[in-house]
Every structure is written in structure tokens, then in C-alpha cells.
Write an enzyme that holds these catalytic residues in place. Structure first.
Site, PDB file in Angstrom:
ATOM      1  N   GLY A 297       0.792  -1.077  -0.050  1.00  0.00           N
ATOM      2  CA  GLY A 297       0.002  -0.105   0.452  1.00  0.00           C
ATOM      3  C   GLY A 297       1.019   1.064  -0.290  1.00  0.00           C
ATOM      4  O   GLY A 297       0.450   2.491  -0.306  1.00  0.00           O
ATOM      5  N   CYS A 298       2.227   0.822  -0.150  1.00  0.00           N
ATOM      6  CA  CYS A 298       2.983   2.141  -0.157  1.00  0.00           C
ATOM      7  C   CYS A 298       3.764   2.263  -1.623  1.00  0.00           C
ATOM      8  O   CYS A 298       4.423   0.996  -1.647  1.00  0.00           O
ATOM      9  CB  CYS A 298       4.291   2.363   1.252  1.00  0.00           C
ATOM     10  N   GLU A 299       3.958   3.181  -1.930  1.00  0.00           N
ATOM     11  CA  GLU A 299       4.231   3.324  -3.527  1.00  0.00           C
ATOM     12  C   GLU A 299       6.235   3.353  -3.807  1.00  0.00           C
ATOM     13  O   GLU A 299       6.704   2.718  -4.067  1.00  0.00           O
ATOM     14  CB  GLU A 299       4.464   5.061  -3.777  1.00  0.00           C
ATOM     15  N   SER A 300       6.399   3.676  -2.186  1.00  0.00           N
ATOM     16  CA  SER A 300       8.059   3.599  -2.087  1.00  0.00           C
ATOM     17  C   SER A 300       8.076   2.221  -1.191  1.00  0.00           C
ATOM     18  O   SER A 300       7.449   1.847  -0.280  1.00  0.00           O
ATOM     19  CB  SER A 300       8.523   4.839  -1.252  1.00  0.00           C
TER      20      SER A 300
END
Length: 138
Positions: free
Chosen positions: A50-53
Site C-alpha cells: 500500500g506504499c508507493e515507496s
């Protein structure tokens, strides 16, 4: 909900910052405080979805309180993670689930700088913390 000593220290530092440039510099400095994770800890099982990074989260429990370590491949996210970690320091599972993340970052003067994707990512980290704490409770 009261703040830990480190969270109060962070809040004080950010309240003293004059303007976004000083807050951004502070944010980077807080990110540099995160202890590095080993290659083993940077494994897919510790990756937060759920994190782009890329964000890795390590959880351990001592005396009924959760201790979290995290790191990211993105500098800005490392700073935000450091501030999230001081906010949740020493909390139990129920307290973790009651944290108002937007309110915390607004208090720090960082709320407007949180893009929707960053905000979603931080919420994913907090949700993962709560999941880990909840699983341990059974």
C-alpha cells in the site's frame, strides 16, 4: 492520548520551525535517525503493501508494549516514518488503533505537505502495526 517523550520532543522541534523549508530539513534529519535495517530485515515479508515507496516494518514486543523499526528507500518517507515511530512508541494494540494520523501530522505542521499517496502509505504502515499487534493478542 499522551505523547511519549520523543514525540513531545518532535512536536516541540517542528513547532519552532519557521516555514516549510525548515520543517523539510527537520524531516530529513529525523529520517537520518532511523537505524538501518539488515538485508534480512529488508525481505519481502517485512515489506508494507500500500506504499508507493518501499517501506519495511519490523515489530517486536517487550513488556506488553510494541516496538517498531522501519525504513524506506525514499528520504522523505524515512522522515515521516521516524515521526510515526515516535508517535506510536510504547503504545499497546488498542492505543495503536486509536491514533489519528492526520491530526498528528497537522500538529507537526506537515499535514498540507502530505500528498494523498504519502498519506495512504503512512496509513498502510499504521494499519500493518495494528494488524501485527492484533495478531499477537489472538
Amino acid at each position: 492520548m499522551s505523547l511519549s517523550t520523543h514525540a513531545a520532543e518532535a512536536l516541540h522541534a517542528f513547532e519552532q520551525a519557521a516555514g516549510w523549508e525548515q520543517r523539510a530539513r527537520l524531516l530529513m534529519q529525523w529520517g537520518e535517525r532511523l537505524p538501518p535495517l539488515s538485508d534480512v530485515e529488508r525481505s519481502p515479508e517485512h515489506l508494507v503493501h500500500g506504499c508507493e515507496s518501499q517501506v519495511w516494518l519490523i515489530a517486536s514486543q517487550a513488556d506488553g508494549h510494541w516496538q517498531f523499526r522501519a525504513n524506506s528507500d525514499a528520504r522523505m518517507i524515512r522522515g515521516l516514518l521516524a515521526l510515526l515511530l515516535v508517535r506510536v512508541e510504547g503504545l499497546g494494540a488498542d492505543e495503536l488503533m486509536a491514533i489519528d494520523l492526520p491530526a498528528w501530522f497537522n500538529q507537526l505542521g506537515l499535514g498540507r505537505q502530505l500528498s494523498p499517496s504519502r498519506s495512504n502509505g503512512l496509513n498502510a504502515v499504521l494499519k500493518r502495526m495494528a494488524e501485527l499487534a492484533g495478531q499477537a493478542r489472538g
